[in-house]
Scaffold this motif. Structure first.
Motif, short mmCIF file in Angstrom:
data_model
loop_
_atom_site.label_atom_id
_atom_site.label_comp_id
_atom_site.label_asym_id
_atom_site.label_seq_id
_atom_site.Cartn_x
_atom_site.Cartn_y
_atom_site.Cartn_z
N TYR A 86 52.66 -6.30 19.20
CA TYR A 86 52.84 -7.73 18.97
C TYR A 86 54.25 -8.08 18.49
O TYR A 86 54.89 -9.00 19.00
CB TYR A 86 51.86 -8.23 17.91
N VAL A 87 54.71 -7.32 17.48
CA VAL A 87 55.90 -7.72 16.74
C VAL A 87 57.17 -7.04 17.26
O VAL A 87 58.22 -7.68 17.38
CB VAL A 87 55.73 -7.44 15.23
N VAL A 88 57.08 -5.74 17.54
CA VAL A 88 58.27 -5.00 17.94
C VAL A 88 58.50 -5.10 19.45
O VAL A 88 59.58 -5.50 19.91
CB VAL A 88 58.15 -3.52 17.51
N VAL A 89 57.48 -4.76 20.23
CA VAL A 89 57.59 -4.83 21.69
C VAL A 89 57.60 -6.28 22.17
O VAL A 89 58.17 -6.61 23.21
CB VAL A 89 56.46 -4.03 22.36
N LYS A 90 56.94 -7.16 21.39
CA LYS A 90 56.83 -8.60 21.71
C LYS A 90 56.03 -8.83 22.99
O LYS A 90 56.34 -9.72 23.79
CB LYS A 90 58.22 -9.23 21.82
N ALA A 91 55.00 -8.00 23.19
CA ALA A 91 54.11 -8.17 24.34
C ALA A 91 53.20 -9.36 24.11
O ALA A 91 53.06 -9.87 22.99
CB ALA A 91 53.29 -6.90 24.54
N SER A 92 52.57 -9.82 25.18
CA SER A 92 51.65 -10.95 25.09
C SER A 92 50.51 -10.62 24.12
O SER A 92 49.79 -9.63 24.31
CB SER A 92 51.07 -11.28 26.46
N GLN A 93 50.35 -11.42 23.10
CA GLN A 93 49.35 -11.14 22.08
C GLN A 93 47.92 -11.24 22.63
O GLN A 93 47.05 -10.48 22.24
CB GLN A 93 49.56 -12.09 20.90
N VAL A 94 47.71 -12.16 23.56
CA VAL A 94 46.38 -12.32 24.14
C VAL A 94 46.05 -11.13 25.04
O VAL A 94 44.97 -10.54 24.94
CB VAL A 94 46.29 -13.64 24.93
N VAL A 95 46.96 -10.77 25.91
CA VAL A 95 46.72 -9.66 26.84
C VAL A 95 46.53 -8.35 26.10
O VAL A 95 45.59 -7.60 26.37
CB VAL A 95 47.88 -9.56 27.86
N VAL A 96 47.42 -8.06 25.17
CA VAL A 96 47.31 -6.81 24.40
C VAL A 96 45.99 -6.77 23.63
O VAL A 96 45.31 -5.74 23.60
CB VAL A 96 48.50 -6.66 23.43
N GLY A 97 45.61 -7.89 23.02
CA GLY A 97 44.38 -7.92 22.25
C GLY A 97 43.15 -7.68 23.10
O GLY A 97 42.25 -6.92 22.72
N ILE A 98 43.09 -8.30 24.27
CA ILE A 98 41.94 -8.13 25.15
C ILE A 98 41.85 -6.69 25.65
O ILE A 98 40.76 -6.08 25.65
CB ILE A 98 42.02 -9.11 26.34
N ILE A 99 42.99 -6.13 26.08
CA ILE A 99 42.98 -4.75 26.55
C ILE A 99 42.58 -3.80 25.43
O ILE A 99 41.83 -2.84 25.64
CB ILE A 99 44.37 -4.38 27.12
#
Length: 311
Positions: A86-99
């Motif tokens: 979430y914070v370092v890579v700055k990936a999509s929070q919704v997508v990462v959370g669902i996966i």
């Protein structure tokens, strides 16, 4: 009041209070994360893995307290990965959370069946002790519900109240809210935005892990991979309904839990209502809370907005 009506109210209130605990723990953790600007959709998987850790820790050690510590540690451990994404890579929070939720379900199911597969009889985990307040427990309606609960219920209420104090009465809480509202201004004031957001996500992991422990060590004493049943997502609705306020989260969590308990308590009556419709009530309430039916609420301004120090 007739005896059936009294029995209904007593069981409904008691079940509502009992079901409030894990919802409140998960929502407090999620609230801290969102206040810092991070939407942790992975709270569902965190609760599930926390429940697994609590069960295994409790049956191996023989102590529910060790199980709770194992759940807390597991929740924070898996949220190290989420915080990094979430914070370092700055990936999509919704997508990462669902996966992550899907991954957590597979990991929990596989790990449980692998570890417990050779055991002919599934053990019941040792449960948290209950506290009975003399005199108050005998009060009509609310006595058994409020003054005869597990010790973990009272710890949960203290955590919620303590979070409210921390959020509004301490410098740490001020910094936390600042990075969720105006991260650039917070950074200009000398606040490490990345560090604060990582701490917030780890706190969310702590709350989610303890919520999983509550399911196992207070409610059923067993683990199954369907133990959470979407209640992590319900925590997201509780945060919105509570307006990101820890004190209001207590009431909101109780409201959702009362809808969940209604399906159990109405079994005292022979009503022509499908059980599935009653079970769906808390999820319907979640949809309504997210949609803004209960009134528009202003979320933290930088929620789901990655922080870029060089922009």
């Amino acid at each position: 009041m007739d005896i059936p009506e009294l029995a209904f109210l007593t069981t409904w209130i008691a079940a509502s209070v009992r079901l409030t605990g894990p919802l409140l723990l998960a929502s407090i953790g999620e609230l801290i994360s969102e206040r810092a600007g991070v939407l942790n959709v992975g709270i569902e998987g965190t609760v599930l893995l926390g429940a697994l850790a609590a069960y295994l820790g409790a049956i191996w050690s023989g102590s529910p307290w060790i199980g709770a510590l194992a759940a807390a540690g597991m929740g924070m451990l898996v949220n190290v990965f989420l915080a990094w994404m979430y914070v370092v890579v700055k990936a999509s929070q919704v997508v990462v959370g669902i996966i992550f939720n899907v991954l957590a379900m597979g990991i929990a199911s596989y790990a449980f069946r692998t570890i417990m597969g050779d055991i002919p009889r599934i053990q019941t985990a040792p449960m948290m002790p209950e506290i009975s307040v003399p005199g108050l427990k005998d009060l009509p309606l609310i006595g058994p519900a409020l003054f005869g609960q597990s010790v973990m219920f009272y710890i949960t209420i203290l955590i919620a109240l303590g979070t409210g104090w921390l959020m509004y009465r301490t410098r740490l809480g001020l910094n936390l809210r600042a990075v969720g509202e105006y991260p650039k201004a917070a950074a200009a004031a000398g606040i490490n935005v990345v560090r604060m957001r990582i701490i917030a996500v780890l706190a969310c992991g702590l709350g989610g892990g303890l919520a999983g422990a509550y399911f196992v060590l207070v409610q059923i004493g067993l683990f199954r991979d369907t133990i959470v049943q979407g209640r992590g997502f319900i925590a997201l609705g509780i945060v919105i309904l509570a307006r990101w306020n820890p004190y209001l989260a207590i009431l909101a969590a109780f409201g959702f839990a009362s809808m969940d308990a209604l399906a159990l308590s109405l079994q005292l009556f022979d009503l022509p209502i499908p059980t599935q419709a009653l079970v769906a009530l808390p999820y319907l309430l979640t949809v309504l809370a997210v949609s803004g039916v209960f009134g528009r609420s202003r979320n933290p301004a930088a929620l789901m907005t990655p922080y870029h120090a060089d922009r």
